[in-house]
Design an enzyme around this catalytic site. Sequence first.
Site, PDB file in Angstrom:
ATOM      1  CE  LYS A 275       9.284  29.845 -54.919  1.00  0.00           C
ATOM      2  NZ  LYS A 275      10.388  28.872 -54.856  1.00  0.00           N
TER       3      LYS A 275
ATOM      4  CB  VAL B  96       4.823  28.418 -55.921  1.00  0.00           C
ATOM      5  CG1 VAL B  96       4.661  28.704 -57.415  1.00  0.00           C
ATOM      6  CG2 VAL B  96       6.286  28.467 -55.536  1.00  0.00           C
TER       7      VAL B  96
ATOM      8  N   GLY C 221       7.584  25.945 -49.917  1.00  0.00           N
ATOM      9  CA  GLY C 221       8.981  25.585 -49.717  1.00  0.00           C
ATOM     10  C   GLY C 221       9.591  26.486 -48.667  1.00  0.00           C
TER      11      GLY C 221
ATOM     12  CG  LEU D 296       0.662  26.458 -58.486  1.00  0.00           C
ATOM     13  CD1 LEU D 296       1.557  27.059 -59.552  1.00  0.00           C
ATOM     14  CD2 LEU D 296      -0.290  25.442 -59.095  1.00  0.00           C
ATOM     15  N   GLY D 297       2.293  25.163 -54.291  1.00  0.00           N
ATOM     16  CA  GLY D 297       3.246  24.472 -53.431  1.00  0.00           C
ATOM     17  C   GLY D 297       3.867  25.398 -52.415  1.00  0.00           C
TER      18      GLY D 297
ATOM     19  CG  ASP E 264      17.587  23.486 -53.933  1.00  0.00           C
ATOM     20  OD1 ASP E 264      18.078  22.348 -53.753  1.00  0.00           O
ATOM     21  OD2 ASP E 264      16.514  23.844 -53.437  1.00  0.00           O
TER      22      ASP E 264
ATOM     23  N   GLY F 218       9.071  30.228 -49.341  1.00  0.00           N
ATOM     24  CA  GLY F 218       7.729  30.797 -49.369  1.00  0.00           C
ATOM     25  C   GLY F 218       6.752  29.906 -50.107  1.00  0.00           C
TER      26      GLY F 218
END
Length: 519
Positions: free
Chosen positions: A38, A24, A19, A16-17, A132, A22
């Site tokens: 995650k 996701v 960052g 999914l993504g 954040d 780490g």
Amino acid sequence: MNGDRVIGGYALRRLLGRGGMGEVHLAATPTGGLAAVKIINPALARDPAFRRRFEREVAAARRVARFCTAPVLDAGIDGDVAYLVTEYVRGPDLAEAVRDQGPLSGGNLEALAVGIATALSAIHGAGVIHRDLKPSNVLLSPLGPRVIDFGIAQLVDNDSLASQAILGTPAFMAPEQVRGEPLTPATDVFAWGGVIAFAGTGRLPFGGGAPGEVLYRIMQDGPRLDGLDEGIREVVSRALAKDAHLRPTAQGLLSELVGGIRLTTATEVVERTWTGAVTADAGLSAAWAPAARPHDSRAPDPGAPGGRRRWPWVAGAAAATALAVAAALAVPGLRQQTWPYEAGFGDAWAIGTSEGGTARQAGTGYELTVNPGWRLWKSAPRQEPETGVIVSAKATLAEGAGEYGVWCHGSASSGDRYEFVVSGSGKVTIVKRRTGTQGKILYGPANVKGAAVNRIVAECGRSGDKVTLRMWLNEGLVAEAADTDAPYGPAEAGVHAASGATGSARVRFDSFALRPVAQ
């Protein structure tokens, strides 16, 4: 595709993504549902200090109420892989939505502002600071906005200043975050203001460019808020105050957004944007909390311790978001048995003078001035939840010598209670107390590293015939005990202070919260 990879019993389906912490993944749960997993950067996961911090942070994140958040469902370490599992939320993030369809206005923006403030109220009630909050961490689900990634937010740690700025995103960082100072929930309120300004204008409130330039403008310039609707612009402006003390709390944001208007109006804000045709007051009820009762006693052991568009992904949703938001609001004049409870100290906390000393409101805080040789203990105007309770307070020994803290499982009629005590000499104790008795020490006294202002968190959980008691000081676990000798059950909770034998003491409490122990 990586469907054959399994972490902690969760089968990973697709990325999914990515960052800084780490990756996701969308994953299938052991029961066939979907979750977001995650996977923490292996370099971090192998660090023993990170593992200890990870376990602590996850424990706090799992206690966050589910209002407008993606709750933490599971976490663990599988070999060298640390993972965090949250509810999977369908829908774009706020950054994508504004990029693709433009800024929000009217009811859409109001609903977003209320939803994110509700999430922050739940997060802060669990003793967590997000650190954040940004548009990409707000998902627009069919049931309303959901805040994510609070599960790996570090708890307040005055020894980790170097890491605090790293965890922020420059465009939404508060001035104190830029300076590397200890962070508070007010840091998230500043980010809330930036997120709402972005959502309503499509612009970053302090402009773009190189990170250093943005950070300079955050420190020196005012935000650009032209284009926001007038009413919400005033709330956003207060949230973006340079001085953290001038910003409202998350609960204060909710009060400002709905003010003294009818509770149904707050739900209507959500209904007309995030839901279909729903009855505003369906399923809502209010329960009045008992009035606070003052307690004081001679201390026998004083030395002891309507928008421009209806976005297609939100059309026809159910009433869940409206009810969740309504349940989290502290509208003046209407008290509900909803959690977490956060004190403003003006809501029926006892004030006045007795033989033992004086209790008074002091600005936004609450002060106990204790006469020599006495102990004062005051109840919150809220009964404890039956599942056990987490009690937290921020306190300062402003004058004199003595001790102070929070208490739980107390009774105004008998004086029974468990006290979690911090002394001015730097010791902590857990005491089982009955009014007029010496008290039974269940833990301590133990030396701790305190601060001028101490955040005290206590857990009172019951399992069968045993009450488990744990105490944190400034986010570090400092004491654990258990009581199996006719343990006390859920009743009342509050704050306490005691003086020395020969001098008075004044203790100031700047915050107080109650929430259920997670089950």
